[in-house]
Design an enzyme around this catalytic site. Structure first.
Site, PDB file in Angstrom:
ATOM      1  CE1 TYR A   1      -6.738  11.634   1.577  1.00 51.56           C
ATOM      2  CE2 TYR A   1      -5.995  11.352  -0.679  1.00 51.56           C
ATOM      3  CZ  TYR A   1      -6.708  10.898   0.410  1.00 51.56           C
ATOM      4  OH  TYR A   1      -7.373   9.714   0.335  1.00 51.56           O
TER       5      TYR A   1
ATOM      6  CD1 TRP B   1      -6.300   5.093  -5.979  1.00 54.93           C
ATOM      7  CD2 TRP B   1      -4.362   4.978  -7.081  1.00 54.93           C
ATOM      8  NE1 TRP B   1      -5.293   5.068  -5.048  1.00 54.93           N
ATOM      9  CE2 TRP B   1      -4.094   5.008  -5.697  1.00 54.93           C
ATOM     10  CE3 TRP B   1      -3.300   4.915  -7.969  1.00 54.93           C
ATOM     11  CZ2 TRP B   1      -2.805   4.959  -5.183  1.00 54.93           C
ATOM     12  CZ3 TRP B   1      -2.002   4.881  -7.458  1.00 54.93           C
ATOM     13  CH2 TRP B   1      -1.768   4.900  -6.080  1.00 54.93           C
ATOM     14  CD1 TRP B   2     -10.477   4.437  -5.795  1.00 58.42           C
ATOM     15  CD2 TRP B   2     -12.451   4.349  -6.830  1.00 58.42           C
ATOM     16  NE1 TRP B   2     -11.126   5.601  -5.519  1.00 58.42           N
ATOM     17  CE2 TRP B   2     -12.345   5.584  -6.146  1.00 58.42           C
ATOM     18  CE3 TRP B   2     -13.603   4.082  -7.558  1.00 58.42           C
ATOM     19  CZ2 TRP B   2     -13.365   6.528  -6.153  1.00 58.42           C
ATOM     20  CZ3 TRP B   2     -14.611   5.023  -7.563  1.00 58.42           C
ATOM     21  CH2 TRP B   2     -14.493   6.237  -6.871  1.00 58.42           C
TER      22      TRP B   2
ATOM     23  CG  HIS C   1      -0.931   5.518  -1.460  1.00 63.38           C
ATOM     24  ND1 HIS C   1      -1.486   4.251  -1.421  1.00 63.38           N
ATOM     25  CD2 HIS C   1      -1.957   6.390  -1.527  1.00 63.38           C
ATOM     26  CE1 HIS C   1      -2.803   4.361  -1.459  1.00 63.38           C
ATOM     27  NE2 HIS C   1      -3.113   5.651  -1.519  1.00 63.38           N
TER      28      HIS C   1
ATOM     29  CE1 TYR D   1      -4.061   2.085   0.783  1.00 68.46           C
ATOM     30  CE2 TYR D   1      -2.453   3.380   1.994  1.00 68.46           C
ATOM     31  CZ  TYR D   1      -3.698   3.254   1.426  1.00 68.46           C
ATOM     32  OH  TYR D   1      -4.590   4.307   1.486  1.00 68.46           O
TER      33      TYR D   1
END
Length: 104
Positions: free
Chosen positions: A41, A76-77, A22, A18
């Site tokens: 963010y 992306w999802w 990112h 993960y």
């Protein structure tokens, strides 16, 4: 400024991947996030529960709600779906968190 927080859930054994994905966020996705009015963010991980905690600041005229209609987000999802709990459309299962305190 609008500030939002939400939580998501990571699958066991997926923290390193993960973070890697990112760290290599697509420039087009980053630009599109910014275009929808999101800035500053961050996502944090509670390693004991595998809960991802996200905090974002939004411009007053943001169009963040429209992200679900933008193809780059779906791409992306789809790529992230193997690492976390997702909805049928592969969007992350997110639980918004109410603000209880803020200090400037």
């Amino acid at each position: 400024m609008i500030q939002k927080a939400f939580k998501m859930k990571l699958r066991p054994g997926c923290a390193a991947e993960y973070k890697r994905r990112h760290n290599e966020i697509w420039p087009e996705l980053k630009r599109t996030i910014t275009k929808t009015g999101v800035y500053d963010y961050s996502i944090f991980l509670d390693e004991e529960t595998l809960t991802l905690f996200a905090c974002e600041k939004l411009k007053p005229d943001n169009t963040e709600a429209e992200q679900k209609n933008i193809p780059i987000f779906h791409k992306w999802w789809d790529m992230m779906a193997d690492l976390m709990e997702v909805n049928p459309d592969n969007s992350p299962v997110c639980t918004e968190l109410p603000e209880m305190f803020h200090m400037d």
